[in-house]
Motif scaffolding. Structure first.
Motif, PDB file in Angstrom:
ATOM      1  N   UNK A  53       0.800  -1.230   0.000  1.00 38.79           N
ATOM      2  CA  UNK A  53       0.000   0.000   0.000  1.00 38.79           C
ATOM      3  C   UNK A  53       0.831   1.277   0.000  1.00 38.79           C
ATOM      4  N   UNK A  54       2.118   1.170   0.334  1.00 40.64           N
ATOM      5  CA  UNK A  54       2.979   2.350   0.317  1.00 40.64           C
ATOM      6  C   UNK A  54       3.401   2.737  -1.102  1.00 40.64           C
ATOM      7  N   UNK A  55       3.191   1.830  -2.056  1.00 40.80           N
ATOM      8  CA  UNK A  55       3.578   2.089  -3.444  1.00 40.80           C
ATOM      9  C   UNK A  55       2.504   2.891  -4.175  1.00 40.80           C
ATOM     10  N   UNK A  56       2.832   3.480  -5.323  1.00 35.61           N
ATOM     11  CA  UNK A  56       1.826   4.208  -6.106  1.00 35.61           C
ATOM     12  C   UNK A  56       0.628   3.320  -6.417  1.00 35.61           C
ATOM     13  N   UNK A  83       3.958  -1.269  -7.996  1.00 39.39           N
ATOM     14  CA  UNK A  83       2.685  -0.578  -7.821  1.00 39.39           C
ATOM     15  C   UNK A  83       1.752  -1.368  -6.895  1.00 39.39           C
ATOM     16  N   UNK A  84       0.830  -0.647  -6.293  1.00 38.44           N
ATOM     17  CA  UNK A  84      -0.203  -1.214  -5.424  1.00 38.44           C
ATOM     18  C   UNK A  84      -1.503  -1.225  -6.222  1.00 38.44           C
ATOM     19  N   UNK A  85      -2.066  -2.403  -6.451  1.00 42.69           N
ATOM     20  CA  UNK A  85      -3.181  -2.554  -7.381  1.00 42.69           C
ATOM     21  C   UNK A  85      -4.460  -2.927  -6.644  1.00 42.69           C
ATOM     22  N   UNK A  86      -5.554  -2.272  -7.016  1.00 40.43           N
ATOM     23  CA  UNK A  86      -6.868  -2.576  -6.454  1.00 40.43           C
ATOM     24  C   UNK A  86      -7.891  -2.722  -7.583  1.00 40.43           C
ATOM     25  N   UNK A  87      -8.948  -3.483  -7.324  1.00 42.29           N
ATOM     26  CA  UNK A  87     -10.044  -3.618  -8.266  1.00 42.29           C
ATOM     27  C   UNK A  87     -11.320  -3.946  -7.506  1.00 42.29           C
TER      28      UNK A  87
END
Length: 301
Positions: A53-56, A83-87
């Motif tokens: 979560x600290x990543x872009x 990168x920190x990925x969400x969906x």
């Protein structure tokens, strides 16, 4: 080795990785992923995140009859690149089937989907956003109204038209204005169920199970929304964030229309040797182009 040679080598490697893809269990998330429920204005939405979560932050949003699982192959190379990925699943779709309009309004409309979209973006730092197909329309509406929530925008096989976007679809385009939304949704669902896309058995089994729980009314309403797509082209072009239009050679809409739309909004254009779903069939090449777009955004920050 020059920068050009490095880029070519990376492109070749990405294409080689895509050529080696094998059938997977689409219902099984990456073991590094964390599932959660997001309490959106329309209700509880199923979501997952992967990475530090600290990543872009990167937010990947699926389209009609889709779900977060459409990005199972795309998320890992983005995470591996830092990168920190969400969906999340759209309201009415798959594991978010319980979310939707109130009984008083009764429709899945643009304000409903846009409120959820904006709320999800507001729940974290400004993000690199990908909108897939119908979600590309939502992403542009969100960008037009709330550009500060975006670091970049990728439009993945998103309709390259406004108004009734189906008028530009290959073969059936001239007849699109005569078909009601319910009929159009039925044709799309029939095409998926009968495997007109020619996907492997593991993918076909998953999409059939997903359709079984997706709210048919929500699909009807989404098709209706795509028949009345607002024109925010000027606002998207003026947003100041890096833009990428990504599509397949055999997408529903001709490459020519995607190229014209990319030119109108000032976006880079990426075309892959596939159809409507590069996130499934050429995920490594798509990730490479997205990361290039992300880095352009980071240089502007």
């Amino acid at each position: 080795m020059s920068g050009m040679e490095t880029a070519v080598d990376t492109r070749v490697q990405a294409a080689q990785l895509d050529a080696l893809l094998q059938p997977i269990d689409w219902a099984a998330p990456d073991p590094r992923a964390t599932a959660f429920r997001f309490e959106a204005p329309s209700g509880s939405l199923a979501a997952w995140s992967i990475g530090d979560p600290a990543n872009p932050r990167v937010v990947l949003v699926p389209g009609a009859t889709g779900s977060k699982e459409d990005f199972v192959l795309l998320a890992p190379p983005l995470v591996d690149a830092g990168y920190f990925v969400q969906s999340y699943d759209l309201a009415g779709q798959y594991e978010s089937a319980g979310a939707g309009p109130s009984r008083s309004s009764g429709r899945w409309d643009y304000p409903l989907y846009l409120a959820d979209f904006v709320a999800f973006l507001e729940a974290g730092e400004p993000a690199h956003v990908l909108g897939y197909s119908f979600a590309g329309i939502l992403a542009q509406l969100a960008l037009a109204g709330r550009p500060e929530l975006f670091r970049s925008l990728t439009l993945l096989t998103s309709p390259p038209l406004t108004g009734n976007v189906f008028r530009g679809v290959k073969i059936v385009g001239p007849f699109a204005r005569f078909a009601p939304a319910h009929t159009g949704a039925g044709l799309m669902i029939w095409g998926i169920q009968t495997n007109k896309n020619g996907v492997d058995e593991s993918r076909l089994d998953f999409v059939r199970r997903r359709l079984a729980v997706t709210r048919r009314e929500s699909v009807d309403d989404i098709i209706g929304l795509m028949m009345a797509t607002p024109d925010v082209t000027a606002a998207v072009a003026a947003s100041g964030v890096p833009l990428l239009v990504a599509t397949g050679q055999h997408d529903l809409w001709p490459v020519r229309l995607h190229a014209e739309y990319a030119d109108r909004i000032g976006a880079e254009l990426a075309v892959y040797r596939t159809g409507h779903s590069p996130c499934e069939t050429t995920p490594n090449q798509l990730a490479l182009d997205m990361i290039t777009t992300f880095r352009r955004a980071e240089q502007l920050a």
